[in-house]
Structure formats: C-alpha cells, structure tokens
Scaffold this active site. Sequence first.
Site, mmCIF file in Angstrom:
data_model
loop_
_atom_site.group_PDB
_atom_site.id
_atom_site.type_symbol
_atom_site.label_atom_id
_atom_site.label_comp_id
_atom_site.label_asym_id
_atom_site.label_seq_id
_atom_site.Cartn_x
_atom_site.Cartn_y
_atom_site.Cartn_z
ATOM 1 N N SER A 152 10.530 -7.946 -42.346
ATOM 2 C CA SER A 152 11.572 -7.208 -43.040
ATOM 3 C C SER A 152 12.550 -6.643 -42.007
ATOM 4 O O SER A 152 12.520 -7.025 -40.837
ATOM 5 C CB SER A 152 10.964 -6.097 -43.901
ATOM 6 O OG SER A 152 11.956 -5.519 -44.724
ATOM 7 N N SER A 153 13.390 -5.749 -42.423
ATOM 8 C CA SER A 153 14.420 -5.213 -41.538
ATOM 9 C C SER A 153 14.773 -3.790 -41.959
ATOM 10 O O SER A 153 14.674 -3.440 -43.144
ATOM 11 C CB SER A 153 15.674 -6.087 -41.620
ATOM 12 O OG SER A 153 16.801 -5.433 -41.063
ATOM 13 N N TYR A 166 21.812 -9.377 -47.816
ATOM 14 C CA TYR A 166 20.702 -9.419 -46.862
ATOM 15 C C TYR A 166 19.758 -8.232 -47.085
ATOM 16 O O TYR A 166 18.535 -8.392 -47.137
ATOM 17 C CB TYR A 166 21.246 -9.406 -45.441
ATOM 18 C CG TYR A 166 20.186 -9.311 -44.365
ATOM 19 C CD1 TYR A 166 19.420 -10.422 -44.035
ATOM 20 C CD2 TYR A 166 19.982 -8.123 -43.670
ATOM 21 C CE1 TYR A 166 18.452 -10.347 -43.041
ATOM 22 C CE2 TYR A 166 19.023 -8.037 -42.678
ATOM 23 C CZ TYR A 166 18.259 -9.150 -42.370
ATOM 24 O OH TYR A 166 17.300 -9.080 -41.384
ATOM 25 N N LYS A 170 15.695 -8.312 -48.218
ATOM 26 C CA LYS A 170 14.592 -7.707 -47.477
ATOM 27 C C LYS A 170 13.861 -6.660 -48.321
ATOM 28 O O LYS A 170 12.636 -6.506 -48.224
ATOM 29 C CB LYS A 170 15.108 -7.086 -46.176
ATOM 30 C CG LYS A 170 15.582 -8.126 -45.152
ATOM 31 C CD LYS A 170 14.466 -9.088 -44.803
ATOM 32 C CE LYS A 170 14.862 -10.066 -43.723
ATOM 33 N NZ LYS A 170 13.768 -11.008 -43.385
ATOM 34 N N THR A 202 18.255 -10.734 -29.460
ATOM 35 C CA THR A 202 17.954 -12.151 -29.620
ATOM 36 C C THR A 202 19.260 -12.931 -29.517
ATOM 37 O O THR A 202 20.353 -12.352 -29.603
ATOM 38 C CB THR A 202 17.305 -12.446 -30.991
ATOM 39 O OG1 THR A 202 18.305 -12.268 -32.015
ATOM 40 C CG2 THR A 202 16.134 -11.520 -31.262
#
Length: 259
Positions: A152-153, A166, A170, A202
């Site tokens: 998740s975020s 988005y 999530k 990233t």
Amino acid sequence: MSTSQELPLAGKSAIVTGATRGIGQEIARRLAHLGANVALVYVSSNSSPTALSMVDEFRAKGRQCCAVQADLSAGDCGEVIVREALEGLGVASVEILVNNAGIAQMPAGVEEAWLTRLSRIMHVNVRAPILLVQGYFPIWDLRGIELSICGSSIGSRLNFPGYGIYSASKASLESLTRTWARELGVKYHLTCNAVLVGPTATPDAPDSAARAAAKSLATAEKTLGTPEDVAEVVAWLSGEGSRWVNGDLIGSHGGAFMM
C-alpha cells in the site's frame, strides 16, 4: 552448512509481482537471501533481461527461481501466474504472495484519457491482487500457513492532489487485506497484511523537486526511504516471527504517517 536461523525462509516459496525493479526487486532479493524460492512476475518484455539475470543470480545461491511474464490487467492473470509459478519452481504450493506491483500516473509528457487511466490503475492495483488471491484457492488446502502481503502507500491516507485514483486504489487494497484476513484466515490458515510505503528512492520516483518535498514527511530522518527498507519489513512479515500479525497495516515510511 547454513542453519535454519540463517535461512529462516528455507523450504518456502514466494510469488513477487513487479519483481524486476525498484522495491519489488529488493523484496525478491531479500526473500531469496533468507532462503525462499522465488517466482519473479513482471509485465513488460523490456524487463526480460533483468528477470533472467535475477533467475541466474538466485539459482547461483541454491534457490529455485523462475520468471513469469504476465499482463496484470488481464482477466486470467491470477490463474496464469500461480500455475506458471508452481511449474517453474517445481513445487505444490507457494507460501508467500507479495502483491507489490502497482501504478500511479503516466510518465511525464504522456497523455492518457481519464477513463483509460482509471481503468488501468484499478485493474493493476486492485483487480490483479484479487485475481491472484483467487488463483490460490485450488492449492490452499495442500499445506500449512499461507501469507499474503499487499503493497500500500501513505497516499491512501494523506491524499496528495492529482493522485486521487491511485489513493483510492490503495485504500481499496487495504480494505481487501483486512477482509481477506478475517474471511480466509481460519479456513486456510492464512495471514494477510499490508505494508504502508512512504516516499522511497526508486527509478520510478517523482522528479527531484517532489523528492525534496517528500523528505520533509519523514520524522525518523529527513530523507527518503530505500527499497531495502521496505524489503526488510516484507521479509519480517514473511517469517515465523509475524505469525500472530493478521489484518494489519505495517508502516515503512519513517513516520511520515502516524495512525
């Protein structure tokens, strides 16, 4: 000879989606380092060389490993991934499922219709994990404890402007995690948890200005997390030490969001 303490995941197998880059790549590496056999799931043919290189890397360490290319927006992705993982690893069951793959927005400069973006994000971030869990049903009665870990975020809680779809995807995944933990836990001896990931360095992370702003969110240190930070949390959730953790949301964000 390695001891069980050195290789706590020896004898277990894992499926990791989005396994050829960023956070997913480090999760796969960490699980293999701890003794697990790993099926590396990726989408684009551009990732094939990386996937094959990782297969060689893990096999050199004595692990069973295979690469599975699959379209996570396809309706049969769950059964395809599970079947090819079992065949590629030569096992009857896969104990660890890491739903790591996810998409947010299109790359800068690429236009996409709103409805197309909605469908694409929800299919990959929500429908694909559902299909993967369903793909497990035929094999869940064969062995003991199964583990499902969903990525998740903090976007599901902090709701950044421009990332509404988005964030919704999530939040849906977190709700599914809790439902699976309650609905499937006793029947299949399953534990299911979600990892709440914060700003992480990233190749797919936002531009430098966004990264600089994101650093201020963390309270442990004013810095971005690393894929290795997230991988350590997932590795712990994959081991026996987390066997009494179920239906929970584990933060890997340096205190960027506190419940």
